[in-house]
Write a protein that holds these residues in place. Sequence first.
Motif, PDB file in Angstrom:
ATOM      1  N   ALA A  24      -4.211   8.304  -1.404  1.00 24.17           N
ATOM      2  CA  ALA A  24      -4.513   7.076  -2.127  1.00 24.17           C
ATOM      3  C   ALA A  24      -5.432   6.158  -1.342  1.00 24.17           C
ATOM      4  N   ASN A  25      -5.846   6.603  -0.155  1.00 21.68           N
ATOM      5  CA  ASN A  25      -6.624   5.763   0.750  1.00 21.68           C
ATOM      6  C   ASN A  25      -7.841   5.122   0.074  1.00 21.68           C
ATOM      7  N   SER A  58       0.845  -1.207   0.000  1.00 14.34           N
ATOM      8  CA  SER A  58       0.000   0.000   0.000  1.00 14.34           C
ATOM      9  C   SER A  58       0.872   1.246   0.000  1.00 14.34           C
ATOM     10  N   PRO A  79      -1.293   9.756   1.539  1.00 12.41           N
ATOM     11  CA  PRO A  79      -2.587   9.538   2.193  1.00 12.41           C
ATOM     12  C   PRO A  79      -3.760   9.655   1.231  1.00 12.41           C
ATOM     13  N   SER A 127      -0.670   4.140   0.849  1.00 15.71           N
ATOM     14  CA  SER A 127      -1.474   5.133   1.560  1.00 15.71           C
ATOM     15  C   SER A 127      -0.746   5.780   2.721  1.00 15.71           C
ATOM     16  N   GLU A 142      -7.151   2.799  -3.161  1.00 13.91           N
ATOM     17  CA  GLU A 142      -6.650   1.448  -2.894  1.00 13.91           C
ATOM     18  C   GLU A 142      -7.732   0.546  -2.340  1.00 13.91           C
ATOM     19  N   HIS A 195      -2.433  -1.462   4.274  1.00 13.20           N
ATOM     20  CA  HIS A 195      -3.289  -0.286   4.212  1.00 13.20           C
ATOM     21  C   HIS A 195      -3.711   0.124   5.626  1.00 13.20           C
ATOM     22  N   GLN A 217     -12.436  13.120   0.525  1.00 16.36           N
ATOM     23  CA  GLN A 217     -11.492  12.597   1.498  1.00 16.36           C
ATOM     24  C   GLN A 217     -10.900  13.696   2.370  1.00 16.36           C
TER      25      GLN A 217
END
Lengths: 649, 565, 305
Positions: free
Chosen positions: B106-107, B98, B104, B100, B110, B124, B500
């Motif tokens: 990409a939380n 991961s 961050p 992320s 993913e 993750h 987000q």
Amino acid sequence: MLTPEQAVVGAIFLCLGGAVLTAAVASSRRLAGWAAFLVTALSGALVLAAVARVFAGGASEEPAQFLQMPALGFALRLHVDGLSAVFLVLSVLVAVPAALYGIRYMDHYSGYGVGRYYPYFLVFLAAMYGLLTTTDMMWFFFIFWQMMTMPGYALIRYEHRIRQNVRAANKYLLMMQIACVATMVGAELLALTGAAATGAGGLKYDFESVRSNLPAMLQTRPTASAIAFGLFLIGFGIKMGMWPFGQFWLPDAHPAAPSPVSAMLSGVMIKTGAYGLMRYFLWLPSPAVRAEFPMASWGALVVALGTITLFTGTMQALRQEQSKRLLAFHSIGQIGYIMLGAGACMVLLAKGGSIGATLAAVGLCGALFHVLNHGLFKALLFLNAGSLLWATGTQDLNRMGGLVRLMPLTAATACIASFSIAGVPLFNGFASKWHIYVACITGSSAVKYLAVCGLIAILTSALTLASFMKFFGASFLSRSSKLVKERFASRGRLEVGGLMQVPQVFLAAACVLLGIWPALGVVLIGTALRQSHQGWGEALAAGTTASGGAWWGVTLDNGAAVFAPAGVALVLVGGLLVALWVSRAGGASRRIAEPWLCGYAREGEHNRYRAHGYYGEIKRLFRWVGGGWRGSMVEESAVASRGNGRKSG
Amino acid sequence: MAAREKLGFLRQRFGAAIIRADLTSDRRLYVFVEPRSVKEVCRALFRELDARYVITIGADDRPWSGCFMVAHNFAFDRDRLLVSVMCLLPADSPRIESISDVVPAANWAEREMRDLVGIEAVGHPYPKRLVLPDGWPEGLHPLRKDVEWDEAPDCDESGAGYDFDDPPEGCTVVPFGPFHPTLDEPAHFRLYVEGETVRGCEYRGFMVHRGIEKLAESVLGYNDIPIMAERICGICGCVHNVAYAQSVEEAVALRPPPRAEYIRTIMLELERLHSHLLWVGLACHIVGFDTLFMQAFRVREPVMWIAEKISGNRKTYGLCVIGGVRWDITSELSDELKTVLDKLESEWHNVARAVKNDKNIQRRTCGVGVADASVVKEMGLIGPVARAAGVDIDCRRDHPYAAYDRVDFRVITAQSADVWGRLVVRTDEVFESISIIRQCLARLEPGPIQTPIKEDLPAGRFGLSSVEAPRGESHHFVITGENNRPRRWRVRAPTYQNLQGVPSMIRDAQLADMTIALGSIDPCFSCTDRIEAVDVRSGAVKVWTPRDLREMAKRAQSGRHIKDS
Amino acid sequence: MSWFWAIIGCICNAALVLVLAPLFEGILRKVTARVQSRKGPPLLQPYYDLFKLLGKEDIESGEAPWAQRFAAWLSMGVVLAAVCFVPMGFNAPLGGAGDALVLIYLLMLGGLCTLMAGLAAGSTYSLLGMSREMMLMITLEPLFAVAMIVGAVHANSLRLDAVLGGAVYEGRFGVSGLLMLVVSAASFQALVQRVPFDIPEAETEIMEGPLSEYSGPKLALFKWARMAKLVVYAALFVALFVPWGSGLPFPLGWVLFWCKVLVLVLLVTLVAATHARYRVDQAVRYFGGMLVIAVFALILATYGY
């Protein structure tokens, strides 16, 4: 026919005898409970008989002496006058329901014997009778004070295995002893200056002597007497929970004690402080020393302290989430109202004039009426909190909810008590607060600052309402909590039994009665004042609000203020009927549904809006007033699911 | 130039881990990386070269390469460069480290990749289900090629399929949505409220996920998809329409004629106009100022009418085909458009002045919903949210498309990073859009509006397109394929990233600010959902269970002729 | 005989308020619509709404339905009781049964119904709304009280006929009365629960707050009571601060009184249409500031200014 004094002494010894008796039968919980109740009721009957005799005009001219030991200059000197009578009535009205309530209530302290409960309870009561009637400012004051303090200490630390309660009891003991010392030093000082001023030998500690010495004392030794009166104010201030002393002990002590005792502590015991205040500041001085006694300054001090007390106490109460701790802070707040009324009376007396005298009487009448009312509704509230504790096993308002369905009678009485303390019209709290407001607002023509104090009192009554909406709403209304559901599932019935219901219903009925016919209370107090032959009592009796009229309402002497709750109730009922008819007129059908949570979330413990969340902004805005709820977490034998790690605000 | 520089940097840092690199132009870079180095490459791009994170795409490439594919897309806005870090994962263990914790932002992407394609992002920080509904069976990943497009598994409908987090101590959960007056579309926030203060929140959205991407990859054809893409969003549909067409055009190196590019620009700006006007109105409504709400809608209406005159619809213009547009703007329409713009400009001056000078609106928006430049970077926020925080990014200038390289306009920024800043940015962007349309109308030269396509489009090419929607960058990624349709089409709408950022905007804010903070990103949940609204006929008393709806859908499709399948 | 006239007066006042309140609401809606470039509903729409609601299904969500019902009845009952203490062109009919303090607390009781309603419904939103309502009441109630008390201090009497007759302006310059006029005007929207202080309802945040769980006849009662409140407070405001001309002979003075009320309602409409809603903390601070001014006015009043 007994004289009032004999009756009271009889009641005191009856209680003491009852203490021995209950100690002897303590192994049987139920028997001890009934014995204690019977003794309480009998002593109450005796005291009421005494009071009735006083009101009928049979008050003794002189204090009666018992247990005389002339060699030692020692005698139990009692005098039941009007002022004592009012407080005695209150003691009986609270003690009897509390004793009855205790019979079943004490069952849930399975780990603790009642041998350390009933005897102390009765000694405590005896001390109260004594303290409210003794005229001895030194020895018997000391004896009764300790008779009240020590059992109180034992009752507060009744659940002594909880460390917090022991700490609370120790604090209580310490503060009471400081108060005792302050008051006794004050009395000693008065006696000394009295002796020095008049040149008479021997120290006299009884009211009559001090009263007769007072003019000379004030003329020759004003500083010493000022210090003495200051010490009285501190001593009684500590006792009644005045700011800043009350905050030290009261909010810890009241929740720690078993609920009937909390009712006694808050309903009656702290009132002895108010009694002392009135007795020493209004009954020791008399119209004769009008010129010498700095009544205006003391009055201003009491008004200021009262205003601060009522605001801080109530504001701090707003932050509480433990039922009995919340009520305890409100005791401080309501004591503030009593002080405000008494203080307004003092400053208006000092101002003099006809309007001054009338309004001073209204102020004192309000203060005394509030003493009575506060005793009734606060005792009821503590009994309600006791029922909640009995039913749910917790004092934490966050974990209660929806109990109105399961405890309808307790809910109804709690509702009446909450409305009473919040000053909702048609309940007794409003009737007495009305007098205090009237004294402050119309009195502002004579004493300017009273208007602002009155305004703060009105603001505070809104805060009180907020706090009790939280108390009532979070426990009885809103939605059932997990705890409540579990308790209900395991016990099948949460409502308390008949023996616990009767006292609650009795007190609630008294609240409503005095709320709709405040003239009852006003007449009682007026009669009481007329039967107070010393000090300012009789002079004030003339000015109490006139009662009677078509609705048995109350009217100010000059007609500048009127309040006829029965009339208001009538139109309100009329309005309700119209509303009822309107709501039925459309013939709409009814259906029950779950509350709407936006369609996806399910109802659960997490989305219950709990007591902690109420009034966040106000709490934040007035953070400086203090009174954090932290450290107030009541240790419980049940598994406590809530930690201490929350942020406040 | 810039592309080569970045590639050089990566080659030097990671050497053999860089397997292959495609430089289709100096504005696109596709780097194939060893799976174990992906995280480090992303860290280098994001932290050292200060790239902006765009999106992560997972694709089932097993029928062709026998592998799963993951692409992490980044943008270098100053260098006009989009970079895609790609890697292939073995079919038997689609797992990748991961990113992320490094990126961050990409939380969500993913988690979506895990849900839909079944590629596990190992390590993750918050590996909860994101897109799939509560009762959806584990292990069934709809975007895999071996799952039929109309697969409808039996879902556990007891509501037990998803566990929400516990709120912090002392907080009450206030459910917000899916049915709430301020939400025009379904989404669910669990707000952790202490008194009136929001201490945090959990989001559960994607409630009406329709699977447009799956549809495009399995049922539709290249030129059907623009019409479907447009239906992703009810407000900025044209953006998706254009972005999709452009990504395919880029993949197959097809250039639409200049007139088409101008028309695309005009329609995109018209859309921005009505979207911003709508937003200002809604923002006023949220803070209880209904008069400005009504006035904004009144001012907006002529824009809708002229759009209808041009395309036949107030919305869903059906504008693009691959290689051009479908509607021309005649000289009469052009004149009428000019009058509309003139009127709009003068009226908007009034509204804008009223909005900007209103003390109450300032009181409700200043310092509210703050997302400063660091949050913008970490969470990959875009559009007016980023610009209000002083982050000067705008795809129209940074990654020019259509005719934006031929018109002059200012990129409006503000420094306050709060709702007020977003309000100012949007209000002023209206004037820029008016100016852009005017310039386009002036430069509109006669000519064809479509480039004819002579032969089948080549398969296996990559296309990226970023289009500046009213809410921020809409990013489309396409891998071209066989059978007249793409192998993979991934849409990243602006709300996907901006949402987000919401938790950090509303943390420790007042509950009353939550709605306006959420509103300030101009949330478009349908964009994240790629859905189609279900038309509920009024008067129907039957309650449709999800099962009924699925049955109904199946019946409907079995009777329909499905082209080319 | 005075009792007879008091009862007749009470009935007249109550009937007048019940009948006129929806009309004022209709005017308010129409004017709002005009300000917003809309056509707006028919003038009589509020009547239609109420009648329709009275017949609609009554959904009860609380665990104690009787508490919900009682709150709804009480909300209407309190308003009807309060109108007996408010002069509506004549002196307050029940002025002999209560004074300014009673009126202050009766009106507070009206707020209390909303609190009860929210608590009894028990949903998260209604409790949030109830908490907000209470916070506003805490800061608002003293403001309104001061306005009355200033009058009482000047008149040196708490009787309604003494306070509600322009007493606020008595004294040397009437400064305290003017100050209270400003303060009351600036907080009037909150007293009648309109934008920008409709915070407890805040449809876009907590979905009508305390009333979100109410429907059918109960909702009708709450709505009707709210409309009536507008009339009651407007009448009180007029009686307290705009007493001029009320001494005219019967039809004139009476008509003038209602004209003044109407003008006040129109002003409320305009303010509501041109303001954004306050946040609850902002509102509390705003009223806190007002309270400081009010206390200052009260001090002035005690010194005879």
